[in-house]
Design a protein around this motif. Sequence first.
Motif, short mmCIF file in Angstrom:
data_model
loop_
_atom_site.label_atom_id
_atom_site.label_comp_id
_atom_site.label_asym_id
_atom_site.label_seq_id
_atom_site.Cartn_x
_atom_site.Cartn_y
_atom_site.Cartn_z
N ASN A 90 0.83 -1.21 0.00
CA ASN A 90 0.00 0.00 0.00
C ASN A 90 0.86 1.26 0.00
N ALA A 91 1.96 1.23 0.76
CA ALA A 91 2.84 2.40 0.81
C ALA A 91 3.47 2.67 -0.55
N LEU A 92 3.86 1.63 -1.26
CA LEU A 92 4.43 1.82 -2.59
C LEU A 92 3.40 2.37 -3.57
N ALA A 93 2.15 1.91 -3.43
CA ALA A 93 1.08 2.43 -4.29
C ALA A 93 0.86 3.92 -4.02
N MET A 94 0.88 4.31 -2.74
CA MET A 94 0.71 5.73 -2.40
C MET A 94 1.90 6.55 -2.88
N GLN A 95 3.10 6.02 -2.76
CA GLN A 95 4.29 6.71 -3.26
C GLN A 95 4.16 6.97 -4.76
N SER A 96 3.73 5.96 -5.51
CA SER A 96 3.56 6.11 -6.95
C SER A 96 2.54 7.20 -7.28
#
Length: 244
Positions: A90-96
């Motif tokens: 989820n954190a990587l999705a938000m970063q993107s």
Amino acid sequence: MSTATMEPGGKYSRVMLKISGEALMGDQGYGLHPPTVARIAQEVKSVRDMGVEVCMVIGGGNIFRGLAGSAQGMERTTADYMGMLATVMNALAMQSALEQIGVYTRVISAIPMDQVCEPYIRRRAVRHLEKKRVVVFAAGTGNPYFTTDTAATLRASEMACQAIFKGTKVDGVYDKDPNKHADAKRYDHVTYDEVLQQHLGVMDASAIALARDNNLPIIVFSLDEPGGFRGILEGKGTYTRVQD
């Protein structure tokens, strides 16, 4: 560590945004809904554009919830580690989503995984915030038996945040579920001890106790309200403040 206690509408310089994994799945029953992730990213950008330093913790319940896995017979420690890995996704999705709209973002994981994100080093994380980057803390505390609510409170304390903003489906803390009870009463202000004694479900007991010990206010607001995050920082909107 003692933290500042400014009212919404006062000048916050650094805040923690805590949201559940379920907030990222929109109307779907599972996983990530990219338009929803992009909408939340815009909310974060609008606050960052005010000059407020923002860090985030996102749950993993849209992908895997450790307690649910444990309830189905999986060993609790293993289930919790799987839940931590879900928070990294989820954190990587938000970063993107944030970087697509021009917001520099760093994902910092309590479980080292050097190929995809940075390990947690407190001074480095503080430096990212000082450089106006959004910092997303992933993998909880790195320990089983602790929730992402506790992780958010721990990281907010370590980063010297002035408040935790807990984004939910409702516009504050109620004495009972407002979606099920028309006579549910919303609180404007509630103390940490009242949350614990009345089982109000703001965050788990460990997180509330840690916030109380560090005098860290928790602002509960609706993440579904467009502009709600920024509005509260500007002194508008509806919310509940948890603090003594």
